[in-house]
Design an enzyme around this catalytic site. Sequence first.
Site, short mmCIF file in Angstrom:
data_model
loop_
_atom_site.label_atom_id
_atom_site.label_comp_id
_atom_site.label_asym_id
_atom_site.label_seq_id
_atom_site.Cartn_x
_atom_site.Cartn_y
_atom_site.Cartn_z
N GLU A 61 4.56 -0.50 1.41
CA GLU A 61 4.69 -0.75 -0.03
C GLU A 61 4.59 -2.23 -0.39
OE1 GLU A 61 8.28 0.96 -1.63
OE2 GLU A 61 7.93 2.91 -0.71
N GLU A 88 0.83 -1.20 0.00
CA GLU A 88 0.00 0.00 0.00
C GLU A 88 0.86 1.25 0.00
OE1 GLU A 88 0.81 1.63 2.90
OE2 GLU A 88 1.86 -0.21 3.46
#
Length: 344
Positions: free
Chosen positions: A311, A167
């Site tokens: 991430e 994310e």
Amino acid sequence: MHFAIPPIAAVPGLQSRIDGKTKPPGSLGQLESLALQIGEIQQSLTARLDNPHLLVFAGDHGAARAGVSAFPQEVTWQMVENFLAGGAAINVFARHNGLQLQVIDAGVAHAFGPRDGLVDAKVAFGTHNYIEQAAMSSGERDAALARGAAIANNLGEQGCRVIGFGEMGIGNTAAAALLTHQLTGLPLADCVGRGTGLDDAGLARKQALLARAAERAGLPADADALTVLAEFGGFEIAMMTGAMLAAAERRMLLLIDGFIVTSALLVAARIAPAIVDYCVFCHRSAEPGHLAQLRALRAEPLLDLGLRLGEGTGAALAWPLVRAAAAFLNEMASFASAGVSEQS
């Protein structure tokens, strides 16, 4: 939305196949548990990890403008540009570990236009400020869930058997802290960390703002998970929740990253508790609330490297261990095939 996630069932002969490899029983530790899990998910004596993808869901949060992060909100879209250019940590780790990376605009406050490598699933240009009102309407929440499910189903149609989750969204550790507080019952102060690097004053401000948000919502301890998601979540978190549920329904293996990804899983696990058995918990984040999440899910992560980047980096780094578990199940000789004497 309804998701029919099949419960994991034992596969006759799978444990004895693992035990019969040329090694002392249990000597490969968590890799043996992982091999058993993969075989049970796939209902097979072997393991297939075809067409693995890592999905990075990006979205903005209205509360970021109130000062819950050390970074300005614009960093979300700037980091999406970095992903698309191949320059972020997740690009490097996915590239070197053979994971196909997809970046999804779930709700970034920026107009990208058509771009190679970017999936446009935008629900809106960021959520509302949950300090003042619910982050999203029920319609927006349901749209995010449905779009996430559609992304996972599309990959399933392409033969994908593994999805890793990552994310990007300035302020999303704050949203994850509120979700974790509400869904685990842990005191809010124990769920709030420094995120992208807040100093002591910034951390105190973040805690105060999130306390105001929790008070404003006034949710009971047993509030429905979808209500909690609409009050405090981000579009990237909601979209991950939908993708996780659809992927598990298709018997995919889910690679769970850190604090924000696990907040999405907390919601998914309230909707369909069986989903937890489809998850590989890739690492233990340095964010304090992640420990509470792992305890609530009774999860034991593969790695503990002090990571707090997000991430999907923890998922990408753990992926070689998942591949190793499948490889030993598929390729390692048994005592019988190798002509090696077993212990007496």
